[in-house]
Write an enzyme that holds these catalytic residues in place. Structure first.
Site, PDB file in Angstrom:
ATOM      1  N   ASP A  48       3.480  12.027   0.451  1.00  0.00           N
ATOM      2  CA  ASP A  48       3.393  12.991   1.549  1.00  0.00           C
ATOM      3  C   ASP A  48       4.623  13.886   1.625  1.00  0.00           C
ATOM      4  O   ASP A  48       5.618  13.660   0.937  1.00  0.00           O
ATOM      5  CB  ASP A  48       3.179  12.250   2.891  1.00  0.00           C
ATOM      6  CG  ASP A  48       4.021  10.981   3.000  1.00  0.00           C
ATOM      7  OD1 ASP A  48       5.025  10.875   2.282  1.00  0.00           O
ATOM      8  OD2 ASP A  48       3.665  10.107   3.799  1.00  0.00           O
ATOM      9  N   ASP A  86       2.828   1.964  13.407  1.00  0.00           N
ATOM     10  CA  ASP A  86       1.467   1.950  13.952  1.00  0.00           C
ATOM     11  C   ASP A  86       0.425   1.586  12.883  1.00  0.00           C
ATOM     12  O   ASP A  86      -0.771   1.765  13.076  1.00  0.00           O
ATOM     13  CB  ASP A  86       1.121   3.302  14.604  1.00  0.00           C
ATOM     14  CG  ASP A  86       1.207   4.472  13.623  1.00  0.00           C
ATOM     15  OD1 ASP A  86       1.407   4.224  12.409  1.00  0.00           O
ATOM     16  OD2 ASP A  86       1.063   5.630  14.063  1.00  0.00           O
ATOM     17  N   HIS A 100       0.122   2.875   9.819  1.00  0.00           N
ATOM     18  CA  HIS A 100      -0.357   3.949   8.926  1.00  0.00           C
ATOM     19  C   HIS A 100       0.160   3.772   7.504  1.00  0.00           C
ATOM     20  O   HIS A 100       1.230   3.208   7.279  1.00  0.00           O
ATOM     21  CB  HIS A 100      -0.036   5.338   9.478  1.00  0.00           C
ATOM     22  CG  HIS A 100       1.405   5.744   9.448  1.00  0.00           C
ATOM     23  ND1 HIS A 100       2.064   6.238  10.550  1.00  0.00           N
ATOM     24  CD2 HIS A 100       2.314   5.767   8.452  1.00  0.00           C
ATOM     25  CE1 HIS A 100       3.305   6.536  10.240  1.00  0.00           C
ATOM     26  NE2 HIS A 100       3.490   6.249   8.956  1.00  0.00           N
ATOM     27  N   GLU A 104      -2.523   8.608   9.968  1.00  0.00           N
ATOM     28  CA  GLU A 104      -2.298   8.077  11.307  1.00  0.00           C
ATOM     29  C   GLU A 104      -3.552   7.380  11.836  1.00  0.00           C
ATOM     30  O   GLU A 104      -4.649   7.564  11.285  1.00  0.00           O
ATOM     31  CB  GLU A 104      -1.921   9.247  12.238  1.00  0.00           C
ATOM     32  CG  GLU A 104      -0.634   9.958  11.846  1.00  0.00           C
ATOM     33  CD  GLU A 104       0.627   9.137  12.155  1.00  0.00           C
ATOM     34  OE1 GLU A 104       0.558   7.901  12.227  1.00  0.00           O
ATOM     35  OE2 GLU A 104       1.686   9.754  12.323  1.00  0.00           O
TER      36      GLU A 104
HETATM   37  N1  LIG Z   1       5.120   8.940   5.762  1.00  0.00           N
HETATM   38  C1  LIG Z   1       6.068   7.887   5.802  1.00  0.00           C
HETATM   39  C2  LIG Z   1       5.381   6.618   5.349  1.00  0.00           C
HETATM   40  O1  LIG Z   1       4.955   6.766   4.014  1.00  0.00           O
HETATM   41  C3  LIG Z   1       6.333   5.440   5.496  1.00  0.00           C
HETATM   42  O2  LIG Z   1       5.672   4.286   5.076  1.00  0.00           O
HETATM   43  C4  LIG Z   1       6.766   5.319   6.919  1.00  0.00           C
HETATM   44  C5  LIG Z   1       7.692   4.152   7.172  1.00  0.00           C
HETATM   45  O3  LIG Z   1       9.020   4.492   6.959  1.00  0.00           O
HETATM   46  P1  LIG Z   1      10.197   3.463   7.013  1.00  0.00           P
HETATM   47  O4  LIG Z   1      10.148   2.699   5.747  1.00  0.00           O
HETATM   48  O5  LIG Z   1      11.421   4.309   7.115  1.00  0.00           O
HETATM   49  O6  LIG Z   1       9.996   2.608   8.211  1.00  0.00           O
HETATM   50  O7  LIG Z   1       7.435   6.520   7.268  1.00  0.00           O
HETATM   51  C6  LIG Z   1       6.671   7.722   7.169  1.00  0.00           C
HETATM   52  O8  LIG Z   1       5.711   7.739   8.149  1.00  0.00           O
END
Ligand SMILES: N[C@@H]1[C@@H](O)[C@H](O)[C@@H](COP(=O)(O)O)O[C@@H]1O
Length: 301
Positions: free
Chosen positions: A73, A142, A144, A149
């Site tokens: 993403d 959440d 995702h 989402e």
């Molecule tokens: N789009 C990214 C996800 O791909 C990732 O899994 C999430 C968790 O991030 P973190 O590992 O910093 O908690 O963050 C964002 O939402």
């Protein structure tokens, strides 16, 4: 789905890094399929994974000369060279530290003139290289996966998404805690894009992911927890630390730990043949047969 638990996030990172390196090194390039195709995430959880892979690369244990990557993403509307863009993240923590050809790295362009076309082209580019061999992912608080989402279709493909308020709050820490600076939209691969990968590995660390982890593993497949779609993936592995298991049932954790113990026994007995699915299958069949014989002998006694 398999769950592997390690004590710390560093151990989780080492485990996944070594797993991925093994996959890359055992990939047999052919004329039809010259590249191993890797799907990649950003976020703080995969950082220990990248750190360890870079170290393995420096030690000469892995090369990315025949690896193609696709990131999950990217934010919409922040410059590519913004310190918090996913482009910047990937080059800073990974691509600039390994021997990958930058032409072989793919990231969605959140500033493309036509964002719809950008998403369609991304799906086509994945298809053109024969699909993704291994998709590494993280999970949002959440539940995702990528930026899919809650409420995202489980058959979704690469598209524009509006971010959930919870995600905006979560990501605020990367933008000097300035809520107004966090982008409100992103381009993301869909749940189905991830599901199409031959193998999916999820990194889940920290207490703040505990609820999401229990929902994705112990709850039903549900569009409100998009990572739960992995329950139906034929080859999915979740690697988490002890903190992330806090909301799981003790029985669930014990179950997955016992599976890993048995698998280790099998691997110790049958060696490297078990690193392939077929080898593991044969070895497991042999163990099951042995247990059956032992149980019959015991009954006679
Ligand atoms: N789009 C990214 C996800 O791909 C990732 O899994 C999430 C968790 O991030 P973190 O590992 O910093 O908690 O963050 C964002 O939402």
């Amino acid at each position: 789905m398999r769950l592997t638990v390690r004590d710390t996030k560093e151990e989780v990172g080492n485990y996944i890094a070594e797993y991925i390196v093994k996959r890359i090194n055992s990939f047999k390039a052919s004329k039809e399929k010259p590249h191993f195709v890797l799907g990649l995430p950003t976020g703080s959880s995969p950082l220990p994974v990248y750190k360890r892979i870079v170290k393995l690369h420096e030690e000469g244990k892995v090369s990315f000369k025949n690896v193609i990557t696709f990131n999950m993403d990217e934010y919409v509307g922040i410059p590519r060279d913004h310190p918090e863009s996913y482009h910047t993240f990937m080059f800073k923590h990974f691509f600039s530290l390994i021997d990958i050809d930058p032409k072989n790295t793919h990231l969605l362009d959140g500033n493309a003139e036509d964002l719809y076309k950008e998403c369609e082209d991304y799906e086509a580019a994945i298809k053109a290289v024969g699909g993704i061999d291994l998709f590494l992912g993280g999970i949002g608080a959440d539940g995702h996966i990528a930026f899919n989402e809650p409420g995202s279709s489980l058959t979704s493909r690469t598209r524009i998404k509006t971010l959930a308020y919870e995600t905006i709050l979560d990501n605020c820490r990367f933008f000097n805690n300035d809520l107004s600076a966090v982008p409100r939209m992103a381009l993301t691969v869909g749940v189905q894009t991830v599901m199409d990968a031959r193998e999916v590995v999820l990194v889940v660390t920290g207490q703040n992911k505990a609820l999401a982890l229990s929902q994705m593993i112990e709850g039903g497949v549900n569009h409100m927890v998009t990572a739960s779609a992995l329950q139906t993936h034929p080859w999915a592995l979740v690697v988490c630390d002890e903190d992330a298991t806090n909301e799981l049932r003790v029985k669930t954790v014990k179950y997955f730990k016992s599976i890993e113990r048995v698998q280790d026994e099998v691997e110790a007995k049958y060696g490297s043949a078990t690193s392939s699915r077929l080898g593991l299958h044969k070895a497991t069949a042999a163990v099951v047969q042995q247990l059956y014989i032992i149980s019959r002998v015991q009954r006679r006694i």
